[in-house]
Design a protein around this motif. Structure first.
Motif, PDB file in Angstrom:
ATOM      1  N   PRO A   1      26.512 -19.262 -87.956  1.00 35.72           N
ATOM      2  CA  PRO A   1      26.845 -18.323 -86.873  1.00 35.72           C
ATOM      3  C   PRO A   1      26.583 -18.859 -85.470  1.00 35.72           C
ATOM      4  O   PRO A   1      27.144 -18.370 -84.517  1.00 35.72           O
ATOM      5  CB  PRO A   1      25.957 -17.117 -87.165  1.00 35.72           C
ATOM      6  CG  PRO A   1      25.585 -17.245 -88.597  1.00 35.72           C
ATOM      7  CD  PRO A   1      25.515 -18.717 -88.857  1.00 35.72           C
ATOM      8  N   SER A   2      25.705 -19.863 -85.314  1.00 30.48           N
ATOM      9  CA  SER A   2      25.305 -20.290 -83.981  1.00 30.48           C
ATOM     10  C   SER A   2      26.486 -20.734 -83.111  1.00 30.48           C
ATOM     11  O   SER A   2      26.580 -20.350 -81.955  1.00 30.48           O
ATOM     12  CB  SER A   2      24.258 -21.399 -84.063  1.00 30.48           C
ATOM     13  OG  SER A   2      24.777 -22.517 -84.754  1.00 30.48           O
ATOM     14  N   TRP A   3      27.397 -21.536 -83.653  1.00 24.26           N
ATOM     15  CA  TRP A   3      28.567 -21.958 -82.868  1.00 24.26           C
ATOM     16  C   TRP A   3      29.497 -20.771 -82.624  1.00 24.26           C
ATOM     17  O   TRP A   3      30.041 -20.602 -81.536  1.00 24.26           O
ATOM     18  CB  TRP A   3      29.295 -23.104 -83.575  1.00 24.26           C
ATOM     19  CG  TRP A   3      30.593 -23.479 -82.912  1.00 24.26           C
ATOM     20  CD1 TRP A   3      31.840 -23.431 -83.441  1.00 24.26           C
ATOM     21  CD2 TRP A   3      30.782 -23.955 -81.566  1.00 24.26           C
ATOM     22  NE1 TRP A   3      32.786 -23.832 -82.533  1.00 24.26           N
ATOM     23  CE2 TRP A   3      32.160 -24.161 -81.367  1.00 24.26           C
ATOM     24  CE3 TRP A   3      29.889 -24.222 -80.515  1.00 24.26           C
ATOM     25  CZ2 TRP A   3      32.680 -24.627 -80.169  1.00 24.26           C
ATOM     26  CZ3 TRP A   3      30.434 -24.676 -79.310  1.00 24.26           C
ATOM     27  CH2 TRP A   3      31.806 -24.880 -79.147  1.00 24.26           C
ATOM     28  N   LEU A   4      29.668 -19.934 -83.649  1.00 22.55           N
ATOM     29  CA  LEU A   4      30.493 -18.737 -83.466  1.00 22.55           C
ATOM     30  C   LEU A   4      29.912 -17.845 -82.377  1.00 22.55           C
ATOM     31  O   LEU A   4      30.647 -17.286 -81.565  1.00 22.55           O
ATOM     32  CB  LEU A   4      30.565 -17.948 -84.780  1.00 22.55           C
ATOM     33  CG  LEU A   4      31.826 -18.113 -85.634  1.00 22.55           C
ATOM     34  CD1 LEU A   4      31.754 -17.214 -86.852  1.00 22.55           C
ATOM     35  CD2 LEU A   4      33.101 -17.854 -84.852  1.00 22.55           C
ATOM     36  N   GLU A   5      28.577 -17.723 -82.343  1.00 23.52           N
ATOM     37  CA  GLU A   5      27.941 -16.903 -81.312  1.00 23.52           C
ATOM     38  C   GLU A   5      28.191 -17.484 -79.923  1.00 23.52           C
ATOM     39  O   GLU A   5      28.385 -16.747 -78.961  1.00 23.52           O
ATOM     40  CB  GLU A   5      26.428 -16.783 -81.573  1.00 23.52           C
ATOM     41  CG  GLU A   5      26.069 -15.963 -82.807  1.00 23.52           C
ATOM     42  CD  GLU A   5      26.704 -14.582 -82.807  1.00 23.52           C
ATOM     43  OE1 GLU A   5      26.790 -13.959 -81.727  1.00 23.52           O
ATOM     44  OE2 GLU A   5      27.129 -14.126 -83.884  1.00 23.52           O
ATOM     45  N   ARG A   6      28.172 -18.802 -79.819  1.00 24.67           N
ATOM     46  CA  ARG A   6      28.465 -19.440 -78.516  1.00 24.67           C
ATOM     47  C   ARG A   6      29.890 -19.116 -78.083  1.00 24.67           C
ATOM     48  O   ARG A   6      30.151 -18.836 -76.913  1.00 24.67           O
ATOM     49  CB  ARG A   6      28.309 -20.961 -78.617  1.00 24.67           C
ATOM     50  CG  ARG A   6      26.890 -21.454 -78.455  1.00 24.67           C
ATOM     51  CD  ARG A   6      26.877 -22.921 -78.067  1.00 24.67           C
ATOM     52  NE  ARG A   6      27.323 -23.129 -76.691  1.00 24.67           N
ATOM     53  CZ  ARG A   6      27.662 -24.317 -76.192  1.00 24.67           C
ATOM     54  NH1 ARG A   6      27.604 -25.398 -76.942  1.00 24.67           N
ATOM     55  NH2 ARG A   6      28.069 -24.437 -74.941  1.00 24.67           N
ATOM     56  N   LEU A   7      30.825 -19.150 -79.040  1.00 19.99           N
ATOM     57  CA  LEU A   7      32.218 -18.833 -78.715  1.00 19.99           C
ATOM     58  C   LEU A   7      32.350 -17.370 -78.299  1.00 19.99           C
ATOM     59  O   LEU A   7      33.074 -17.040 -77.360  1.00 19.99           O
ATOM     60  CB  LEU A   7      33.118 -19.120 -79.920  1.00 19.99           C
ATOM     61  CG  LEU A   7      33.291 -20.587 -80.313  1.00 19.99           C
ATOM     62  CD1 LEU A   7      34.136 -20.706 -81.572  1.00 19.99           C
ATOM     63  CD2 LEU A   7      33.931 -21.392 -79.179  1.00 19.99           C
ATOM     64  N   ARG A   8      31.637 -16.507 -79.013  1.00 21.82           N
ATOM     65  CA  ARG A   8      31.701 -15.069 -78.680  1.00 21.82           C
ATOM     66  C   ARG A   8      31.117 -14.795 -77.294  1.00 21.82           C
ATOM     67  O   ARG A   8      31.600 -13.955 -76.563  1.00 21.82           O
ATOM     68  CB  ARG A   8      30.942 -14.256 -79.731  1.00 21.82           C
ATOM     69  CG  ARG A   8      31.654 -14.158 -81.073  1.00 21.82           C
ATOM     70  CD  ARG A   8      30.908 -13.233 -82.021  1.00 21.82           C
ATOM     71  NE  ARG A   8      31.610 -13.112 -83.286  1.00 21.82           N
ATOM     72  CZ  ARG A   8      31.076 -13.398 -84.469  1.00 21.82           C
ATOM     73  NH1 ARG A   8      29.829 -13.829 -84.546  1.00 21.82           N
ATOM     74  NH2 ARG A   8      31.774 -13.254 -85.577  1.00 21.82           N
ATOM     75  N   ALA A   9      30.046 -15.534 -76.959  1.00 23.34           N
ATOM     76  CA  ALA A   9      29.362 -15.305 -75.686  1.00 23.34           C
ATOM     77  C   ALA A   9      30.110 -15.902 -74.496  1.00 23.34           C
ATOM     78  O   ALA A   9      29.896 -15.499 -73.351  1.00 23.34           O
ATOM     79  CB  ALA A   9      27.956 -15.896 -75.743  1.00 23.34           C
ATOM     80  N   ALA A  10      30.994 -16.860 -74.760  1.00 24.99           N
ATOM     81  CA  ALA A  10      31.717 -17.531 -73.676  1.00 24.99           C
ATOM     82  C   ALA A  10      32.675 -16.552 -72.993  1.00 24.99           C
ATOM     83  O   ALA A  10      33.182 -15.618 -73.608  1.00 24.99           O
ATOM     84  CB  ALA A  10      32.488 -18.726 -74.220  1.00 24.99           C
TER      85      ALA A  10
END
Length: 203
Positions: free
Chosen positions: A4-13
């Motif tokens: 989830p960490s990379w997905l979370e970065r994408l979501r937060a961008a």
């Protein structure tokens, strides 16, 4: 699992979308100032290109670095371009994914298939192309696997050769396929800047 960490970065961008020429173009601005630009085929959802850009040491905007898609040739001055041109016979390395696999194409490699070997270097987290005639050698990483903290799997790697082009395929792991499916659903929710709605960004 760290998926989830990379997905979370994408979501937060901060994301901006644009629909043009049958492509959905997404621009990401991350908290650390890095930018990522992606283009997807609207009909298939296939990733067509991905580029990265970050601030240089002086705080100015750096050049786009192509991760997926046609490599951009450096822009030379008019005089330089007449004097210095890259040989059209040099090997051209580019990544062009499919929905189910990462794929690289190296054009201008005329040697028969049996000359090549493609292997995984697990410790160095990269793939290596070698030729028995010592004419070509290249190491390349798979950034997607690094971002999701996934190991390289030699069984997922294969290659073929046709029309002077070496085509290397790496089957996407199920974790990445699932993450990409989630991301596509979220990207479709972003209203494009040119779709008649002024609000084109999401948090």
């Amino acid at each position: 699992m760290a998926v989830p960490s990379w997905l979370e970065r994408l979501r937060a961008a901060r994301k901006t979308a644009l629909v043009q020429d049958g492509k959905r173009k997404i621009h990401y601005l991350f908290e650390d100032g890095k930018e990522m630009a992606e283009e997807y085929d609207i009909k298939t959802g296939q990733l067509m290109s991905r580029k990265w850009r970050e601030k240089n040491t002086l705080g100015g905007t750096g050049k786009w670095q192509v991760e997926v898609g046609e490599p951009t040739s450096p822009l030379l001055g008019a005089l330089e371009s007449e004097l210095i041109t890259e040989s059209s016979s040099n090997p051209i390395f580019m990544r062009k994914d499919t929905l189910s696999s990462f794929q690289w194409r190296i054009r201008n490699l005329p040697y028969p298939k049996e000359v090549y070997s493609v292997s995984v270097e697990e410790e160095q987290r990269c793939c290596v192309i070698r030729t028995t005639n010592k004419k070509y050698y290249k190491k390349f990483s798979i950034p997607d696997l690094d971002r999701y903290h996934l190991p390289l799997d030699a069984a997922a790697l294969s290659f073929t050769h046709a029309n002077n082009t070496l085509i290397i395929t790496y089957q996407k792991p199920k974790e990445i396929l699932a993450a990409e499916e989630q991301l596509q659903k979220e990207l479709k929710k972003i209203r494009a800047a040119n779709s008649g709605d002024g609000d084109c960004t999401t948090q």
